[in-house]
Design a protein around this motif. Structure first.
Motif, mmCIF file in Angstrom:
data_model
loop_
_atom_site.group_PDB
_atom_site.id
_atom_site.type_symbol
_atom_site.label_atom_id
_atom_site.label_comp_id
_atom_site.label_asym_id
_atom_site.label_seq_id
_atom_site.Cartn_x
_atom_site.Cartn_y
_atom_site.Cartn_z
ATOM 1 N N THR A 2 52.773 45.177 34.868
ATOM 2 C CA THR A 2 51.994 44.159 35.551
ATOM 3 C C THR A 2 51.085 44.846 36.541
ATOM 4 O OG1 THR A 2 53.706 43.883 37.224
ATOM 5 C CG2 THR A 2 53.788 42.423 35.319
ATOM 6 N N GLN A 3 50.046 44.117 36.942
ATOM 7 C CA GLN A 3 49.032 44.726 37.801
ATOM 8 C C GLN A 3 48.710 43.770 38.936
ATOM 9 O OE1 GLN A 3 45.463 46.593 36.014
ATOM 10 N NE2 GLN A 3 44.351 45.018 37.087
ATOM 11 N N HIS A 4 48.652 44.280 40.156
ATOM 12 C CA HIS A 4 48.301 43.475 41.326
ATOM 13 C C HIS A 4 47.176 44.168 42.069
ATOM 14 C CE1 HIS A 4 52.019 41.231 40.622
ATOM 15 N NE2 HIS A 4 52.631 42.393 40.518
ATOM 16 N N LEU A 5 46.184 43.398 42.477
ATOM 17 C CA LEU A 5 45.050 43.944 43.212
ATOM 18 C C LEU A 5 45.352 43.922 44.700
ATOM 19 C CD1 LEU A 5 42.423 44.974 42.041
ATOM 20 C CD2 LEU A 5 41.350 42.816 42.625
ATOM 21 N N GLU A 6 45.122 45.021 45.395
ATOM 22 C CA GLU A 6 45.381 45.084 46.830
ATOM 23 C C GLU A 6 44.303 45.935 47.469
ATOM 24 O OE1 GLU A 6 48.497 47.451 49.447
ATOM 25 O OE2 GLU A 6 49.498 45.992 48.178
ATOM 26 N N GLY A 7 43.215 45.278 47.945
ATOM 27 C CA GLY A 7 42.111 46.027 48.523
ATOM 28 C C GLY A 7 41.497 46.942 47.487
ATOM 29 N N ASP A 8 41.368 48.236 47.804
ATOM 30 C CA ASP A 8 40.828 49.213 46.868
ATOM 31 C C ASP A 8 41.916 49.876 46.043
ATOM 32 O OD1 ASP A 8 38.318 50.189 49.244
ATOM 33 O OD2 ASP A 8 38.143 48.843 47.534
ATOM 34 N N TRP A 9 43.111 49.311 46.055
ATOM 35 C CA TRP A 9 44.238 49.871 45.322
ATOM 36 C C TRP A 9 44.705 48.919 44.239
ATOM 37 C CZ3 TRP A 9 46.327 54.711 46.351
ATOM 38 C CH2 TRP A 9 45.857 55.339 47.513
ATOM 39 N N LEU A 10 45.196 49.495 43.166
ATOM 40 C CA LEU A 10 45.872 48.724 42.127
ATOM 41 C C LEU A 10 47.347 49.113 42.141
ATOM 42 C CD1 LEU A 10 43.320 49.164 39.207
ATOM 43 C CD2 LEU A 10 43.737 47.073 40.483
ATOM 44 N N GLU A 11 48.228 48.128 42.086
ATOM 45 C CA GLU A 11 49.652 48.402 41.992
ATOM 46 C C GLU A 11 50.107 48.135 40.565
ATOM 47 O OE1 GLU A 11 52.132 46.460 44.784
ATOM 48 O OE2 GLU A 11 51.538 47.746 46.459
ATOM 49 N N LEU A 12 50.694 49.137 39.933
ATOM 50 C CA LEU A 12 51.130 49.041 38.544
ATOM 51 C C LEU A 12 52.645 49.093 38.484
ATOM 52 C CD1 LEU A 12 48.674 51.687 37.049
ATOM 53 C CD2 LEU A 12 48.296 49.235 37.322
ATOM 54 N N SER A 13 53.233 48.141 37.787
ATOM 55 C CA SER A 13 54.672 48.157 37.539
ATOM 56 C C SER A 13 54.908 48.770 36.167
ATOM 57 C CB SER A 13 55.234 46.731 37.579
ATOM 58 O OG SER A 13 55.054 46.168 38.855
ATOM 59 N N THR A 14 55.705 49.826 36.128
ATOM 60 C CA THR A 14 55.935 50.543 34.872
ATOM 61 C C THR A 14 57.151 49.984 34.138
ATOM 62 O OG1 THR A 14 57.380 52.201 35.859
ATOM 63 C CG2 THR A 14 55.021 52.606 35.982
ATOM 64 N N THR A 15 57.282 50.363 32.886
ATOM 65 C CA THR A 15 58.393 49.897 32.062
ATOM 66 C C THR A 15 59.737 50.405 32.572
ATOM 67 O OG1 THR A 15 57.988 51.764 30.584
ATOM 68 C CG2 THR A 15 57.005 49.649 29.980
ATOM 69 N N SER A 16 59.720 51.515 33.343
ATOM 70 C CA SER A 16 60.968 52.046 33.876
ATOM 71 C C SER A 16 61.373 51.379 35.187
ATOM 72 C CB SER A 16 60.832 53.558 34.106
ATOM 73 O OG SER A 16 59.814 53.824 35.062
ATOM 74 N N GLY A 17 60.555 50.427 35.636
ATOM 75 C CA GLY A 17 60.891 49.682 36.848
ATOM 76 C C GLY A 17 60.250 50.213 38.110
ATOM 77 N N GLY A 18 59.458 51.251 38.002
ATOM 78 C CA GLY A 18 58.802 51.820 39.175
ATOM 79 C C GLY A 18 57.464 51.140 39.455
ATOM 80 N N THR A 19 56.892 51.484 40.590
ATOM 81 C CA THR A 19 55.580 50.969 40.980
ATOM 82 C C THR A 19 54.664 52.145 41.299
ATOM 83 O OG1 THR A 19 56.526 48.934 41.890
ATOM 84 C CG2 THR A 19 54.307 49.517 42.593
ATOM 85 N N ILE A 20 53.489 52.123 40.727
ATOM 86 C CA ILE A 20 52.503 53.178 40.947
ATOM 87 C C ILE A 20 51.277 52.561 41.611
ATOM 88 C CG2 ILE A 20 50.985 54.866 39.849
ATOM 89 C CD1 ILE A 20 52.995 55.046 37.558
#
Length: 256
Positions: A2-20
């Motif tokens: 999943t992807q969330h927009l936060e200012g100039d950053w994108l937060e990505l949720s990976t299949t392993s449960g982490g967030t990038i």
């Protein structure tokens, strides 16, 4: 993912449960989407006017690679000691632990000896550190060019093709590239790696003269030119982060 927009950053949720977290950046001279990973984090750059859905799809297609690269960088957990005038330090050179020490002399130079290098710096020491970094960058480039010249003499006749130029510089996330003018770019940090790892990167980029993609035909060509490529590719994947961090502390912005 999943992807969330936060200012100039994108937060990505990976299949392993982490967030990038990925820094997004529209660049006026960008011609394509590009994803880079450095010790400071991940960044996606793209041409002005690129649709957000296109950026999202690009990141989804590279999420596994991105997670792996960030994991590799996390291996560098202990900060490396800064380069300091007059203080000896150890670093890898051609895959071997090397001692770097200092001396005074009439003109700046690098003096190699068995198991080490001496940086000779004249007085006054007002600009000693930038001079030392420049000396190291030049010395590392000389080592790479010497090896490459020797190997090219055998590879070019086999391929029947040659690059138009060789450029050596600090590269944030890549080890090498072949540009549209058939110029090979190599990362200066390869001087710190075992010669076989440098040789793999050279063979890899030379094979792109024949096949621009990473298709099965390309890897067959690499296998023909350098049969030990898998071992060296894996070595760079395991040790690449520390090599790039070592180069950064030794030459800083000199090689950029």
């Amino acid at each position: 993912m999943t992807q969330h927009l936060e200012g100039d950053w994108l937060e990505l949720s990976t299949t392993s449960g982490g967030t990038i977290r990925v820094l997004k950046s529209a660049h006026p001279r960008a011609r394509r989407l590009r994803l880079t990973v450095t010790p400071k984090g991940a960044r996606v750059s793209y041409p002005h006017g690129t649709h957000p859905a296109q950026v999202s799809a690009f990141l989804r297609s590279h999420v596994d690679w991105l997670e792996k690269k960030l994991d590799e960088l996390n291996l560098v957990t202990k900060p490396l000691p800064p380069l300091r005038l007059g203080y000896a330090t150890e670093f890898p050179l051609r895959g071997e632990t090397t001692l770097l020490d200092w001396a005074e002399g009439p003109y700046p130079k690098v003096e190699p000896y068995e198991g080490g290098l001496t940086l000779v710096i004249p007085r006054p020491h007002t600009r000693a550190l930038p001079v030392a970094r420049g000396l190291l960058a030049s010395y590392f480039e000389t080592l790479i060019r010497r090896d490459v010249a020797r190997w090219m003499a055998g590879y070019v006749p086999q391929l029947g093709l040659a690059p138009t130029a060789l450029r050596i510089r600090s590269m944030k996330s890549l080890w090498g590239s072949l540009d549209t003018r058939d110029r090979i770019n190599l990362d200066l940090a390869l001087a710190l790696a075992p010669p076989a790892a440098l040789r793999y990167v050279l063979a890899h980029e030379l094979c792109h003269l024949k096949v621009r993609s990473h298709s099965p035909r390309f890897w067959t060509q690499v296998e023909h030119l350098f049969p030990e490529w898998r071992e060296q590719r894996d070595w760079l994947r395991q040790n690449g982060a520390i090599l790039k961090a070592e180069l950064d502390r030794l030459v800083a912005d000199v090689a950029d």
